[in-house]
Design a protein around this motif. Sequence first.
Motif, PDB file in Angstrom:
ATOM      1  N   GLU A  78      64.348  92.170  46.128  1.00  0.00           N
ATOM      2  CA  GLU A  78      63.634  92.377  44.858  1.00  0.00           C
ATOM      3  C   GLU A  78      64.644  92.601  43.734  1.00  0.00           C
ATOM      4  OE1 GLU A  78      60.903  95.602  45.422  1.00  0.00           O
ATOM      5  OE2 GLU A  78      59.563  94.450  46.728  1.00  0.00           O
ATOM      6  N   VAL A  79      65.520  91.633  43.522  1.00  0.00           N
ATOM      7  CA  VAL A  79      66.570  91.748  42.504  1.00  0.00           C
ATOM      8  C   VAL A  79      65.957  91.630  41.113  1.00  0.00           C
ATOM      9  CG1 VAL A  79      68.679  90.710  41.584  1.00  0.00           C
ATOM     10  CG2 VAL A  79      68.332  90.872  44.059  1.00  0.00           C
ATOM     11  N   ASN A  80      66.337  92.544  40.238  1.00  0.00           N
ATOM     12  CA  ASN A  80      65.857  92.549  38.854  1.00  0.00           C
ATOM     13  C   ASN A  80      66.908  91.871  37.968  1.00  0.00           C
ATOM     14  OD1 ASN A  80      64.737  93.074  36.359  1.00  0.00           O
ATOM     15  ND2 ASN A  80      65.319  95.242  36.341  1.00  0.00           N
ATOM     16  N   VAL A  81      66.801  90.558  37.835  1.00  0.00           N
ATOM     17  CA  VAL A  81      67.799  89.795  37.090  1.00  0.00           C
ATOM     18  C   VAL A  81      67.793  90.190  35.612  1.00  0.00           C
ATOM     19  CG1 VAL A  81      68.661  87.469  36.563  1.00  0.00           C
ATOM     20  CG2 VAL A  81      67.522  87.903  38.741  1.00  0.00           C
ATOM     21  N   GLN A  82      66.649  90.672  35.121  1.00  0.00           N
ATOM     22  CA  GLN A  82      66.569  91.077  33.709  1.00  0.00           C
ATOM     23  C   GLN A  82      67.513  92.234  33.384  1.00  0.00           C
ATOM     24  OE1 GLN A  82      63.760  90.212  35.518  1.00  0.00           O
ATOM     25  NE2 GLN A  82      63.735  88.252  34.393  1.00  0.00           N
ATOM     26  N   TYR A  83      67.878  93.003  34.395  1.00  0.00           N
ATOM     27  CA  TYR A  83      68.797  94.121  34.163  1.00  0.00           C
ATOM     28  C   TYR A  83      70.130  93.642  33.592  1.00  0.00           C
ATOM     29  CZ  TYR A  83      71.780  98.168  35.076  1.00  0.00           C
ATOM     30  OH  TYR A  83      72.664  99.208  34.932  1.00  0.00           O
ATOM     31  N   LEU A  84      70.489  92.384  33.884  1.00  0.00           N
ATOM     32  CA  LEU A  84      71.759  91.841  33.417  1.00  0.00           C
ATOM     33  C   LEU A  84      71.855  91.779  31.894  1.00  0.00           C
ATOM     34  CD1 LEU A  84      72.086  88.835  35.903  1.00  0.00           C
ATOM     35  CD2 LEU A  84      73.275  91.029  36.041  1.00  0.00           C
ATOM     36  N   GLU A  85      70.727  91.796  31.218  1.00  0.00           N
ATOM     37  CA  GLU A  85      70.737  91.656  29.766  1.00  0.00           C
ATOM     38  C   GLU A  85      70.545  92.982  29.037  1.00  0.00           C
ATOM     39  OE1 GLU A  85      68.835  87.991  28.253  1.00  0.00           O
ATOM     40  OE2 GLU A  85      68.115  87.701  30.305  1.00  0.00           O
ATOM     41  N   THR A  86      70.629  94.088  29.775  1.00  0.00           N
ATOM     42  CA  THR A  86      70.448  95.405  29.167  1.00  0.00           C
ATOM     43  C   THR A  86      71.776  95.991  28.712  1.00  0.00           C
ATOM     44  OG1 THR A  86      70.687  96.597  31.272  1.00  0.00           O
ATOM     45  CG2 THR A  86      68.469  95.811  30.694  1.00  0.00           C
ATOM     46  N   GLU A  87      71.686  96.927  27.781  1.00  0.00           N
ATOM     47  CA  GLU A  87      72.889  97.613  27.305  1.00  0.00           C
ATOM     48  C   GLU A  87      73.503  98.456  28.425  1.00  0.00           C
ATOM     49  OE1 GLU A  87      74.560  97.341  24.436  1.00  0.00           O
ATOM     50  OE2 GLU A  87      73.159  95.716  23.980  1.00  0.00           O
ATOM     51  N   ALA A  88      72.648  98.995  29.290  1.00  0.00           N
ATOM     52  CA  ALA A  88      73.155  99.796  30.405  1.00  0.00           C
ATOM     53  C   ALA A  88      74.053  98.961  31.301  1.00  0.00           C
ATOM     54  CB  ALA A  88      71.982 100.374  31.213  1.00  0.00           C
ATOM     55  N   PHE A  89      73.652  97.694  31.576  1.00  0.00           N
ATOM     56  CA  PHE A  89      74.477  96.833  32.417  1.00  0.00           C
ATOM     57  C   PHE A  89      75.791  96.476  31.719  1.00  0.00           C
ATOM     58  CE2 PHE A  89      75.771  92.424  33.409  1.00  0.00           C
ATOM     59  CZ  PHE A  89      76.230  92.646  34.698  1.00  0.00           C
ATOM     60  N   LYS A  90      75.737  96.235  30.420  1.00  0.00           N
ATOM     61  CA  LYS A  90      76.960  95.897  29.685  1.00  0.00           C
ATOM     62  C   LYS A  90      77.994  97.021  29.806  1.00  0.00           C
ATOM     63  CE  LYS A  90      74.762  92.843  26.309  1.00  0.00           C
ATOM     64  NZ  LYS A  90      74.437  92.609  24.878  1.00  0.00           N
ATOM     65  N   LYS A  91      77.512  98.250  29.755  1.00  0.00           N
ATOM     66  CA  LYS A  91      78.424  99.390  29.873  1.00  0.00           C
ATOM     67  C   LYS A  91      78.908  99.549  31.309  1.00  0.00           C
ATOM     68  CE  LYS A  91      78.726 104.364  28.952  1.00  0.00           C
ATOM     69  NZ  LYS A  91      78.020 105.569  28.467  1.00  0.00           N
ATOM     70  N   GLU A  92      77.987  99.420  32.258  1.00  0.00           N
ATOM     71  CA  GLU A  92      78.311  99.643  33.671  1.00  0.00           C
ATOM     72  C   GLU A  92      79.230  98.545  34.215  1.00  0.00           C
ATOM     73  OE1 GLU A  92      75.752 100.806  37.668  1.00  0.00           O
ATOM     74  OE2 GLU A  92      74.843  99.543  36.127  1.00  0.00           O
ATOM     75  N   GLY A  93      78.875  97.277  33.931  1.00  0.00           N
ATOM     76  CA  GLY A  93      79.671  96.164  34.432  1.00  0.00           C
ATOM     77  C   GLY A  93      81.048  96.102  33.818  1.00  0.00           C
ATOM     78  N   GLY A  94      81.170  96.573  32.568  1.00  0.00           N
ATOM     79  CA  GLY A  94      82.447  96.517  31.883  1.00  0.00           C
ATOM     80  C   GLY A  94      83.467  97.522  32.376  1.00  0.00           C
ATOM     81  N   SER A  95      83.041  98.474  33.206  1.00  0.00           N
ATOM     82  CA  SER A  95      83.958  99.515  33.675  1.00  0.00           C
ATOM     83  C   SER A  95      84.619  99.169  34.995  1.00  0.00           C
ATOM     84  CB  SER A  95      83.203 100.841  33.829  1.00  0.00           C
ATOM     85  OG  SER A  95      82.264 100.760  34.898  1.00  0.00           O
ATOM     86  N   LEU A  96      84.294  98.002  35.570  1.00  0.00           N
ATOM     87  CA  LEU A  96      84.765  97.667  36.914  1.00  0.00           C
ATOM     88  C   LEU A  96      85.199  96.218  36.969  1.00  0.00           C
ATOM     89  CD1 LEU A  96      85.022  98.390  39.963  1.00  0.00           C
ATOM     90  CD2 LEU A  96      82.641  97.635  40.204  1.00  0.00           C
ATOM     91  N   ARG A  97      86.453  95.993  37.340  1.00  0.00           N
ATOM     92  CA  ARG A  97      86.992  94.639  37.439  1.00  0.00           C
ATOM     93  C   ARG A  97      86.219  93.797  38.457  1.00  0.00           C
ATOM     94  NH1 ARG A  97      89.862  91.099  34.414  1.00  0.00           N
ATOM     95  NH2 ARG A  97      90.491  89.392  35.744  1.00  0.00           N
ATOM     96  N   GLY A  98      85.881  94.374  39.583  1.00  0.00           N
ATOM     97  CA  GLY A  98      85.239  93.627  40.651  1.00  0.00           C
ATOM     98  C   GLY A  98      83.834  93.156  40.325  1.00  0.00           C
ATOM     99  N   SER A  99      83.247  93.657  39.229  1.00  0.00           N
ATOM    100  CA  SER A  99      81.881  93.246  38.873  1.00  0.00           C
ATOM    101  C   SER A  99      81.792  91.759  38.556  1.00  0.00           C
ATOM    102  CB  SER A  99      81.385  94.072  37.683  1.00  0.00           C
ATOM    103  OG  SER A  99      82.212  93.850  36.539  1.00  0.00           O
ATOM    104  N   ILE A 100      82.911  91.113  38.247  1.00  0.00           N
ATOM    105  CA  ILE A 100      82.895  89.678  37.951  1.00  0.00           C
ATOM    106  C   ILE A 100      82.341  88.885  39.135  1.00  0.00           C
ATOM    107  CG2 ILE A 100      85.307  89.462  38.700  1.00  0.00           C
ATOM    108  CD1 ILE A 100      83.548  87.324  36.037  1.00  0.00           C
ATOM    109  N   MET A 101      82.485  89.426  40.353  1.00  0.00           N
ATOM    110  CA  MET A 101      82.082  88.649  41.537  1.00  0.00           C
ATOM    111  C   MET A 101      80.591  88.716  41.847  1.00  0.00           C
ATOM    112  SD  MET A 101      85.339  88.935  44.127  1.00  0.00           S
ATOM    113  CE  MET A 101      85.633  90.671  43.817  1.00  0.00           C
ATOM    114  N   ILE A 102      79.805  89.383  41.014  1.00  0.00           N
ATOM    115  CA  ILE A 102      78.347  89.272  41.188  1.00  0.00           C
ATOM    116  C   ILE A 102      77.834  87.985  40.548  1.00  0.00           C
ATOM    117  CG2 ILE A 102      78.064  91.788  41.206  1.00  0.00           C
ATOM    118  CD1 ILE A 102      76.760  91.518  38.404  1.00  0.00           C
ATOM    119  N   VAL A 103      78.639  87.364  39.677  1.00  0.00           N
ATOM    120  CA  VAL A 103      78.166  86.207  38.917  1.00  0.00           C
ATOM    121  C   VAL A 103      77.892  85.017  39.833  1.00  0.00           C
ATOM    122  CG1 VAL A 103      78.704  84.581  37.065  1.00  0.00           C
ATOM    123  CG2 VAL A 103      79.338  86.983  36.833  1.00  0.00           C
ATOM    124  N   GLY A 104      78.816  84.704  40.745  1.00  0.00           N
ATOM    125  CA  GLY A 104      78.627  83.565  41.644  1.00  0.00           C
ATOM    126  C   GLY A 104      77.360  83.657  42.475  1.00  0.00           C
TER     127      GLY A 104
END
Length: 436
Positions: A78-104
């Motif tokens: 039940e992945v919430n893809v809409q979370y990717l466009e939230t400000e919370a995700f922008k802050k959370e994803g930006g703090s971790l180098r490894g987060s780039i690998m969720i994109v693929g």
Amino acid sequence: MGIFKIEGGIPLKGEITPQGAKNEALQILCAVLLTPEKVIINNIPDIIDINKLITLLGNLGVKIQKTGAGSYTFQADEVNVQYLETEAFKKEGGSLRGSIMIVGPLLARFGRGYIPKPGGDKIGRRRLDTHFEGFINLGAKFRYNREDHFYGVEATDGLTGADMLLDEASVTGTANIVMAAVLAKGRTTIYNAACEPYLQQLCKMLNSMGANITGVGSNLLTIEGVESLGGCEHRILPDMIEIGSWIGLAAMTRSEITIKNVSWENLGVIPNTFRKLGITLEKRGDDIYIPAHLDGYEVKTDIDGSILTIADAPWPGFTPDLLSIVLVVATQARGDVLIHQKMFESRLFFVDKLIDMGAKIMLCDPHRAVVMGHDFKSQLKATTMSSPDIRAGISLLIAALSAKGTSTIQNIEQIDRGYERIDERLRAIGAHIIRA
């Protein structure tokens, strides 16, 4: 902000078991997004960067259950893809180098993936071009918002296999492209692919989930796309960077240490690189035994008698993550060593702290340093210093444990990002270290 207080110059003795590999865990955890079925992962290290990624997956809607020390069950049904466009995700994803690998995985399964500019160590330029060029080759459309440094790829009609030659053998880039390609239509070939053991582990895990990847362990991967992937159980390898750190620690503190369950077949040139510094290490089953180097260790010159050069290179070459350890170990060797850090232009800038401690190091340029070993005739002096990144941080910690007097290391959160309960584990083998 936490600090370590270390009383150095004390020999250590005992056994130490390496944690699960951080760099493998970052890839493996992102791969759980590729299937709605349960995935069980064991030997996950309890460190800041990994815990951040697990929290990020939970915020995306992945169901997570901790089943034991280092063991988790993940289900991304039940992945919430809409979370990717939230400000919370922008802050959370930006703090971790490894987060780039969720994109693929997200692009492959849901047709879109977004990520803010990732954080991580400040060790120089760390380009993302390889990742996104790979996605574009598979048919994705790329967009980048320069105002808030937000990347996006979309493939509304799905991805299609392609032949590609990577511009660099990027480990995370290869992992990301592989995870996107496993669900693409048709065949993908990736030449100049990274072939590190951790990338091999990812491919083996994906194949156990139903993917069709051949060429694992080589720099040419062939991926036949499949319609869907299922669940699996996977165990993460021991961390080769931590194993190298303990070898360096034993040599610098002239301690007798056994490193347990190291997975020798996945260490590559690491043992021999330390042997070139004159360090004795023995293979005992799947353990590494290092005797106390009471008479020091002598650097081996090249065959023609020229100064030993230790440089990083893509696997099976020497990993750049251990060059900082080799540099600090060389400060007490008998002989001189040229350290050549090719990949990152800011990774050697911590040497000024070692020079303050009495080390003889000449920084030639951002990529090269000559270390003139003391042969333990002049012990490093205790000082107060700050950890600039994970690998420099552990190098400074090793230096402090070998130095005379009491040292203070600030900004230890950088060390905690990559090393699990390091103060507790060091105290267990006799180190005088306090977290304050």
